[in-house]
Design a protein around this motif. Structure first.
Motif, mmCIF file in Angstrom:
data_model
loop_
_atom_site.group_PDB
_atom_site.id
_atom_site.type_symbol
_atom_site.label_atom_id
_atom_site.label_comp_id
_atom_site.label_asym_id
_atom_site.label_seq_id
_atom_site.Cartn_x
_atom_site.Cartn_y
_atom_site.Cartn_z
ATOM 1 N N SER A 330 0.812 -1.223 0.000
ATOM 2 C CA SER A 330 0.000 0.000 0.000
ATOM 3 C C SER A 330 0.844 1.271 0.000
ATOM 4 O O SER A 330 0.350 2.335 -0.350
ATOM 5 C CB SER A 330 -0.942 0.014 1.211
ATOM 6 N N ARG A 355 -5.054 -1.767 -7.292
ATOM 7 C CA ARG A 355 -6.104 -1.362 -6.363
ATOM 8 C C ARG A 355 -5.649 -1.423 -4.910
ATOM 9 O O ARG A 355 -6.472 -1.443 -3.995
ATOM 10 C CB ARG A 355 -7.343 -2.258 -6.543
ATOM 11 N N VAL A 358 -1.631 3.075 -1.883
ATOM 12 C CA VAL A 358 -2.236 4.269 -1.312
ATOM 13 C C VAL A 358 -1.250 5.437 -1.303
ATOM 14 O O VAL A 358 -1.637 6.589 -1.474
ATOM 15 C CB VAL A 358 -2.733 3.982 0.125
ATOM 16 N N ASN A 382 -7.239 6.220 -11.552
ATOM 17 C CA ASN A 382 -6.879 5.480 -10.345
ATOM 18 C C ASN A 382 -7.879 5.764 -9.224
ATOM 19 O O ASN A 382 -8.318 6.897 -9.049
ATOM 20 C CB ASN A 382 -5.466 5.863 -9.900
ATOM 21 N N ARG A 383 -8.206 4.733 -8.442
ATOM 22 C CA ARG A 383 -9.227 4.872 -7.404
ATOM 23 C C ARG A 383 -8.714 4.546 -6.006
ATOM 24 O O ARG A 383 -9.515 4.381 -5.080
ATOM 25 C CB ARG A 383 -10.432 3.974 -7.729
ATOM 26 N N THR A 384 -7.401 4.466 -5.828
ATOM 27 C CA THR A 384 -6.883 4.132 -4.502
ATOM 28 C C THR A 384 -5.799 5.078 -4.013
ATOM 29 O O THR A 384 -5.659 5.278 -2.804
ATOM 30 C CB THR A 384 -6.313 2.699 -4.479
ATOM 31 N N THR A 412 -9.699 10.426 -5.222
ATOM 32 C CA THR A 412 -9.064 9.730 -4.101
ATOM 33 C C THR A 412 -7.855 10.453 -3.525
ATOM 34 O O THR A 412 -7.529 10.269 -2.354
ATOM 35 C CB THR A 412 -8.616 8.319 -4.525
#
Length: 643
Positions: A330, A355, A358, A382-384, A412
């Motif tokens: 992450s 995914r 972070v 991107n969604r994370t 995000t």
């Protein structure tokens, strides 16, 4: 100040003994135990403690050890943390202090920094650790502890059942010391964090430690940064079977590609490691390739530090391939590597499908605007990813315009660092347009760019409509009087920004006046930094008035030269900010106590601020505010005296 109560609530019975029990020779360590809890030296230590913390920086251990031992031995002692720092001899004093620790039931954290601490003093402390049942953290960093001292400490660790965190960084621990400590780790069942950084453990010491890790089942955090060892063979063997170690720091060890390959083999089997620090480890593309193979199968590693190595496009391409399938990592830190366009293409493609990631740190990579272009497309989908560091990457305004378009679509990203690039007014204006529609970004760093008044004007307009940005750094730009005034006006309407950094710009006296007026009405700002601008004339009364009316500011930096902190105005600012903090912390409770209110240096101003605040409190809390005002009135005027 939280003054400790060392005396019992009731007077002791006649003949009761409140002295520290004596040894057979009538002494406690090297000192005669002749003082009681009423001794002025003990009471002085009592008064020095604040919120259970006793700091004795600069004091000689030998001078204050006996009263401290008496304090610690008292059943009424409520000290929970002790910090001692001295450059003088301290063995005799530490022996006496250790006697107090034998009987103490309150101290959980002890820090001793004494470069002249020798083995005899540590032997006394180690003896206390064998019977003490409350100490949880022990910091002995930078004490030049030798093999004999570590031997004593190791014997204590074999029986101690409470010490959970031990810091032995920057001592004289070598292979011999490591052998003794490793034997203790084989049987110890309490220690969860051990810092051995910046010792000369060497390869032999690493081998001994690794043998202990194969059987130890409690240690969760191990710091081995800069220990003069490149032997990863024994450590890798230990990691293959050890599943309790969660955090491992190997920063500043020259493990190279070969060491990275050995660690990678262990990561394929390891199921417990969650954080691995390999910053400054001389890893190049081959080492990164080995690590990427491990990332494809590893399911536990969540944080990987690879900064300040020599990873280029081949290594980054291989890491990017792993990110396409990895579902655990992450946080990835690859700052200050030599990533080029090919590496960025691969990484951007991975971000479009990944995914899990972070946090991504690409700072100090000097990637360039052209090479970063694929990243903007990835950010739009991107969604994370929540934190992105692009500091010092040679971004120009055209590149920032493209990034800003991505920010309009991104939902995000929370923290974005664009410091130390070539961003000017056009780039700032583009970011401002993005801020008008972006609803997720909380922190934006634009420090050390070339943004002037026009860029500040655009950002000011954005702040009037943005409702999420909480931290904005514009340090070391070219913002002058006009920009400062416009930012001040924006803060009167903005209800989200809590921290604004304008250090090192070109703000003048007029900008300061505008900011002070804003502080009177703004109800969100907590940190304002306008140090080292071009402010020449400071109206002290206006500054103090603004700060006493303001209810939210915790930090306000107005320094224009190195002498400001010690000036009367500097001291007054610190006092008011401290008092405002006390008032705000007391308001949710049953108002200010009379004791607190009587200690305020500016009770009238603070009372005025709280009176204004009443209108903004919900009905159920207004009585608390009124109680606060009554306490302040009592501080201004003694009880029983008419107005």
């Amino acid at each position: 100040m939280n003054v400790l109560n060392l005396l019992p609530s009731e007077a002791p019975a006649a003949g009761a003994n409140n002295k520290l029990p004596r040894a057979g020779n009538g002494q406690v360590g090297p000192f005669a135990a002749s003082m009681t809890l009423d001794d002025p030296r003990v009471r002085r230590l009592d008064a020095m403690a604040e919120n259970g913390v006793l700091q004795l920086n600069g004091s000689a251990i030998d001078e204050m050890a006996e009263p401290l031992a008496v304090l610690l031995a008292s059943p009424h002692c409520t000290v929970t943390r002790i910090c001692i720092s001295t450059n003088r001899e301290g063995d005799a004093g530490l022996a006496c202090l250790s006697e107090g620790l034998r009987r103490n039931a309150s101290v959980v954290d002890l820090e001793i920094r004494c470069p002249k601490l020798a083995s005899t003093g540590l032997a006394a402390l180690s003896a206390a650790l064998k019977v003490n049942r409350t100490l949880v953290a022990l910091n002995l960093e930078g004490n030049r502890i030798d093999a004999v001292g570590v031997g004593s400490l190791s014997e204590a660790l074999k029986v101690n059942a409470t010490l959970a965190r031990l810091n032995l960084a920057r001592n004289a621990i070598g292979a011999r010391s490591m052998a003794a400590l490793s034997e203790a780790l084989k049987v110890n069942r309490a220690l969860v964090a051990l810092n051995l950084g910046e010792n000369e453990i060497s390869d032999d010491g690493m081998a001994a430690l690794s043998a202990a890790l194969k059987v130890n089942r409690t240690l969760a955090t191990l710091d081995l940064r800069a220990i003069c060892s490149s032997d990863m063979m024994s450590l890798s063997e230990a990691l293959t079977v050890n599943d309790t170690l969660a955090t491992l720091h190997l920063k500043r060890n020259a493990i190279g590609d070969h060491g990275a390959a050995l660690l990678s083999a262990a990561l394929k089997a390891n199921k417990g490691l969650t954080t691995l620090d390999l910053d400054y480890c001389e890893i190049e593309d081959d080492g990164a390739a080995s690590l990427s193979e491990a990332l494809k199968v590893n399911r536990s590693l969540a944080t990987l530090y690879l900064g300040n190595n020599n990873i280029r496009h081949d290594g980054m391409t291989r890491v990017a391939e792993a990110l396409k399938v990895n579902r655990a990592l992450s946080r990835l830190y690859v700052e200050d590597n030599r990533i080029d366009a090919a590496g960025m293409v691969a990484l951007s493609e991975a971000l479009m499908t990944n995914r899990a990631l972070v946090t991504l740190d690409l700072g100090l990579c000097a990637i360039g605007s052209v090479a970063l272009a694929p990243l903007w497309k990835a950010l739009a989908t991107n969604r994370t990813l929540a934190t992105l560091n692009l500091a010092y990457n040679k971004l120009d305004d055209d590149s920032v315009v493209a990034l800003s378009e991505a920010l309009k679509a991104n939902r995000t990203l929370v923290t974005l660092n664009l410091a130390m690039n070539g961003i000017e007014d056009e780039g700032a204006a583009a970011l401002a347009e993005a801020l008008k529609v972006n609803s997720t970004l909380v922190a934006l760093d634009l420090g050390a760019n070339a943004i002037g008044d026009h860029g500040a004007a655009a950002l000011s307009q954005a702040l009037q409509v943005n409702s999420t940005l909480a931290t904005l750094s514009l340090k070391s730009n070219r913002i002058g009087s006009v920009g400062g005034i416009l930012l001040s006006e924006a803060l009167q309407a903005n209800a989200a920004l809590a921290s604004l950094h304008l250090f090192g710009n070109e703000l003048d006296d007029a900008a300061l006046v505008a900011l002070l007026e804003t502080l009177k009405v703004n109800r969100r700002l907590e940190n304002l930094d306008i140090a080292y601008n071009k402010i020449r004339l400071i109206d002290e009364d206006a500054v103090l008035n603004a700060l006493t009316v303001n209810r939210t500011l915790d930090r306000f930096d107005l320094r224009q030269d190195h002498r400001f902190d010690d000036s009367p105005l500097g001291r007054s600012i610190r006092q008011i900010l401290l008092e405002n903090t006390k008032v705000r912390s007391a308001l949710p409770d049953a108002g200010l106590s009379l004791e607190l209110a009587s200690g305020l240096a500016y009770p009238r101003q603070v009372m005025h601020a709280i009176t204004q605040e009443l209108a903004f409190l919900p009905p159920g809390r207004r009585e608390e505010g009124r109680a606060t005002i009554r306490a302040l009135q009592a501080a201004i005027q003694p009880p029983g005296k008419n107005n």
